[in-house]
Write an enzyme that holds these catalytic residues in place. Sequence first.
Site, PDB file in Angstrom:
ATOM      1  N   ASP A 131       0.834  -1.213   0.020  1.00  0.00           N
ATOM      2  CA  ASP A 131      -0.051  -0.003  -0.060  1.00  0.00           C
ATOM      3  C   ASP A 131       0.826   1.275   0.031  1.00  0.00           C
ATOM      4  O   ASP A 131       2.047   1.195   0.099  1.00  0.00           O
ATOM      5  CB  ASP A 131      -0.772   0.053   1.255  1.00  0.00           C
ATOM      6  CG  ASP A 131      -0.272  -0.018   2.399  1.00  0.00           C
ATOM      7  OD1 ASP A 131       1.074  -0.749   2.572  1.00  0.00           O
ATOM      8  OD2 ASP A 131      -0.823   0.833   3.458  1.00  0.00           O
TER       9      ASP A 131
ATOM     10  N   GLU B 223      -0.106  -1.019   5.868  1.00  0.00           N
ATOM     11  CA  GLU B 223       0.971  -0.861   6.687  1.00  0.00           C
ATOM     12  C   GLU B 223       0.883   0.932   7.003  1.00  0.00           C
ATOM     13  O   GLU B 223       1.418   0.942   7.936  1.00  0.00           O
ATOM     14  CB  GLU B 223       2.371  -1.269   5.825  1.00  0.00           C
ATOM     15  CG  GLU B 223       3.662  -0.989   7.068  1.00  0.00           C
ATOM     16  CD  GLU B 223       4.088   0.395   6.786  1.00  0.00           C
ATOM     17  OE1 GLU B 223       5.036   0.765   7.873  1.00  0.00           O
ATOM     18  OE2 GLU B 223       3.954   1.336   6.205  1.00  0.00           O
TER      19      GLU B 223
END
Length: 368
Positions: A80, A140
């Site tokens: 991400d 994350e």
Amino acid sequence: MSDAVPPVVPLLDLDGDVVELLRDLVDIESVSGNEGPITDAIETALRGYPHLEVIRDGNVLVARTNLGRASRVVVAGHTDTVPLTSEPNLPCRIEGEGDDTILIGRGTCDMKGGVAVALAAAAALTEPRHDVTWIFYDNEEVEAEKNGLLRISRTRPELLAGDFAVLGEPTAARIEGGCQGTLRVQATFTGRAAHSARAWMGHNAIHDAADFLARLQAYEPVQPWVDGLQYHEGLNAVKITGGIAGNVIPDRCTVEVNYRFAPDKSAEEALAWVRDYFSGFELEVTDLAAGARPGLDQPAAADFIAAVGGEPKPKHGWTDVALFASVGVPAVNFGPGDPIKAHADDEFCPASQVYACRDALIRWLTGA
């Protein structure tokens, strides 16, 4: 019967130029919460390699060798990115030539460069000297409870098992050991609202924060040595809110403070230190994550340092090496991209560092 056309999964070439692979990964937008398409693309690519067992759990993808080696290592990276901005973050642009070539775009530095390196190595290494677990995970860049690596550490801890781990966070292609812990607290001050033309009828909550802010300003950072690396702590106000209008005395003010502490303190010790430093003020804890000691004295870490070369530095920031440390797996950060450029509007990654990290990882895993 639905006429909806299923989304096209981009084809990733893991055997081609790793810089082109990075470009393709960046062009798959994957802001936290939207990792499905990039996970689909990575899964499709990895399932084409018979030497890898591929396991998908939500938007966490695990690929591993099962060669019966005496040791197992883990290489992990998150897929991400932070949100896009008004600047042209996508598609990825390549500028410069030769050693000066850079890739510009959201995620180039943090941390699709590390993901590209891991994917290229995973495809190429059919006979590594260690069994390898490759992990690509989601969420994350948001609150810890959404972190895909944390989730599988709780639900499928066997997937994180290993003797040593490498996290592909941006480090400018050098080893960064351990990481800082992070703690956030809020101090709230209450007053009494009134018309600002009759301020004496109220009580200004923002003014009440002055002593708290003065204590923050008086803080002097400590720089402790931990396992041969020197860390630099920080205690800072990162947000302040208060007031509802330009003609109203504010009846509430909240100051949020972030403490970045060296890994010689546990999370509990860091919290106790903050409470003591702000004695007399009531604090609400909003986030707390332990750091990780470098662990560079571990045999597996020494092996990695020897293969990669260079002098290890401390990681100033929190990364998921702390999660690996919490399950007993020593870990380091190692990936392309200058960490200072992570999350920046002009985020970029030098192509030379992508090649260097790919080559170093393969050198370590083959013993060449």
